[in-house]
Design an enzyme around this catalytic site. Structure first.
Site, PDB file in Angstrom:
ATOM      1  N   TYR A   1      -9.576   9.298 -59.349  1.00  0.00           N
ATOM      2  CA  TYR A   1      -7.969   9.555 -59.764  1.00  0.00           C
ATOM      3  C   TYR A   1      -7.898  10.356 -61.087  1.00  0.00           C
ATOM      4  CZ  TYR A   1      -6.605   7.819 -54.939  1.00  0.00           C
ATOM      5  OH  TYR A   1      -6.862   7.592 -54.056  1.00  0.00           O
TER       6      TYR A   1
ATOM      7  N   GLY B   1     -10.067  12.774 -48.813  1.00  0.00           N
ATOM      8  CA  GLY B   1     -10.874  13.571 -48.550  1.00  0.00           C
ATOM      9  C   GLY B   1     -12.305  12.360 -48.153  1.00  0.00           C
TER      10      GLY B   1
ATOM     11  N   TYR C   1      -4.208  14.187 -47.272  1.00  0.00           N
ATOM     12  CA  TYR C   1      -4.140  12.741 -48.227  1.00  0.00           C
ATOM     13  C   TYR C   1      -4.867  12.195 -48.597  1.00  0.00           C
ATOM     14  CZ  TYR C   1      -4.367  10.313 -43.692  1.00  0.00           C
ATOM     15  OH  TYR C   1      -4.877   9.744 -42.593  1.00  0.00           O
TER      16      TYR C   1
ATOM     17  N   ASP D   1     -17.875  10.388 -34.180  1.00  0.00           N
ATOM     18  CA  ASP D   1     -18.651   9.463 -33.279  1.00  0.00           C
ATOM     19  C   ASP D   1     -19.598   8.438 -33.611  1.00  0.00           C
ATOM     20  OD1 ASP D   1     -18.999  12.063 -30.601  1.00  0.00           O
ATOM     21  OD2 ASP D   1     -18.984  12.814 -33.131  1.00  0.00           O
TER      22      ASP D   1
ATOM     23  N   ASN E   1      -0.289   2.158 -47.028  1.00  0.00           N
ATOM     24  CA  ASN E   1      -0.588   2.946 -45.465  1.00  0.00           C
ATOM     25  C   ASN E   1       0.598   3.906 -44.440  1.00  0.00           C
ATOM     26  OD1 ASN E   1      -3.540   4.237 -45.976  1.00  0.00           O
ATOM     27  ND2 ASN E   1      -3.778   1.105 -45.940  1.00  0.00           N
TER      28      ASN E   1
ATOM     29  N   SER F   1      -7.761   5.410 -39.398  1.00  0.00           N
ATOM     30  CA  SER F   1      -8.081   4.295 -40.150  1.00  0.00           C
ATOM     31  C   SER F   1      -6.332   4.125 -40.188  1.00  0.00           C
ATOM     32  CB  SER F   1      -7.431   5.816 -41.236  1.00  0.00           C
ATOM     33  OG  SER F   1      -6.555   6.564 -40.864  1.00  0.00           O
ATOM     34  N   ILE F   2      -5.432   3.480 -40.951  1.00  0.00           N
ATOM     35  CA  ILE F   2      -4.255   2.630 -40.842  1.00  0.00           C
ATOM     36  C   ILE F   2      -2.953   3.673 -40.887  1.00  0.00           C
ATOM     37  CG2 ILE F   2      -2.813   1.069 -42.211  1.00  0.00           C
ATOM     38  CD1 ILE F   2      -5.424  -0.541 -41.934  1.00  0.00           C
TER      39      ILE F   2
END
Lengths: 251, 251
Positions: free
Chosen positions: B23, B191, B189, B121, B71, B98-99
């Protein structure tokens, strides 16, 4: 209906694209191959609804009257419609030698906005740089110069741009994105390289960049006839005052 | 100052990124490795300013209390802050397992908004599809299914989405863009693929797409403490009513 004898009409890159069928909206045939021109009211010749025509001051040079809609109006709308720029702010653009690019430099300068300009490398680069600087460009760099990637140094005492314009795509668009400051917006209005725009995830998340597009035909189609007349008068007024000038630059 | 005995704290992907130094904003050391958790007020243990804590209803399951900020709040803000969605509209997202993805499905459904979901998949694809549909997903497709590119057929009787969410990048982001309707917005949001987002010039000019980013830490940093409390109460209320549920899905 008004009958007009055409005096002059330009061939813009967008006309070629339209004729080649590259645009998603296809005209109904038979169709006129261009979007703008100038003429004199007359008894015969081109006949169209009166609303399609815009009366202009007779002191306007014919080459400007014929070309004021497609490129200068695009430049004006893109400078006004996306970011609320204030004097002292900056914009960055690639394809700065295009007519839109030349207009952006001058319209920005009139508002006290700095412009950073990216041009192609060519034998005429130095000449083109001088030309753009005479129009009011603060900085002009070739794509090769920018491979050094010292974007902060290239900005020197100009703030990081809040707004960028891209008409090329590919690496040249990446250059515009690199110049943009935190929260900046890049507007794509052309794709001369035919390459897509590639953006890192962190540009969106941490640099908070926004990417948008502009297409004058869509803007003109959204009931903007009255606004458009006011803007064309404004632009042609700048031409007559010598504050807006442009010409085709061959590279 | 309030003294709190920590009961539970999750490890989110963003915590790993922060610890790895990915970050751009680095914490001052020594630093806590995570962003959220739940505890009981107590005489000793973790000491922080009272404003850093948010009192919650004691009937809240501890695993939700510990994980409601990073999240679910991201999901809520992204659904609210970019496009004015109305019942019957649609959104599209990748990384739907994802959450954040699970929360988007449920928060959209509560508002009567359709969701189109793209998943990876895997041997568990069918199971994951059923799971997301039970949460309220209208459509769930694997990336391989979408290689057929019949996006209009995949939409069936759902309108083209006005809003898309991307936490993957690369080809998966392209899929989200392909689903979006005219004038749509894609919010990045995350990557997870570490690949950039690639967009055609015509997506900007003719499809009028906008691309933006969202980062909860920035949003939380902009004086949103009071708003944030209201939202966390709202989300935890949905949890207690059984309208919002999520769990880590291993693929």
């Amino acid at each position: 209906m008004t009958c007009v004898k055409m005096l002059a009409a330009p061939i813009n890159p967008s006309d070629i694209n339209r004729i080649q069928g590259n645009y998603p909206v296809k005209p109904q045939l038979p169709a006129v191959g261009g979007y703008e021109g100038v003429g004199e009211e007359h008894g015969r010749y081109v006949v169209k609804e009166q609303s399609a025509w815009h009366k202009i001051n007779s002191g306007t040079p014919v080459e400007y009257a014929a070309t004021i809609t497609v490129n200068p109006l695009t430049a004006l709308r893109m400078l006004e419609d996306f970011v609320d720029l204030k004097p002292g702010d900056a914009i960055v653009q690639n394809g700065a030698t295009s007519i839109v690019g030349q207009c952006i430099v001058q319209l920005a300068r009139i508002r006290g906005i700095h412009s950073i300009n990216v041009i192609r490398d060519s034998a005429l680069s130095d000449e083109v740089k001088e030309k753009l600087k005479r129009l009011g460009a603060d900085k002009v760099y070739t794509e090769t110069q920018l491979e050094l990637k010292k974007f902060k140094e290239f900005l020197a005492n100009i703030p990081a741009p809040a707004l960028g314009f891209n008409c090329i795509g590919g690496h040249s668009a990446t250059t515009v994105l690199a110049f943009l400051g935190q929260g900046g917006t890049m507007v794509t209005y052309g794709g001369m390289s035919k390459l897509p725009v590639t953006v890192s995830t962190s540009s969106f998340i941490f640099k908070d960049l926004s990417l948008k597009g502009f297409w004058l035909q869509k803007w003109l189609g959204s009931n903007k006839a009255e606004e458009c007349r006011v803007m064309l008068d404004h632009l042609l007024g700048l031409v007559r005052e010598g504050k807006l000038t442009y010409e085709y630059v061959s590279l």
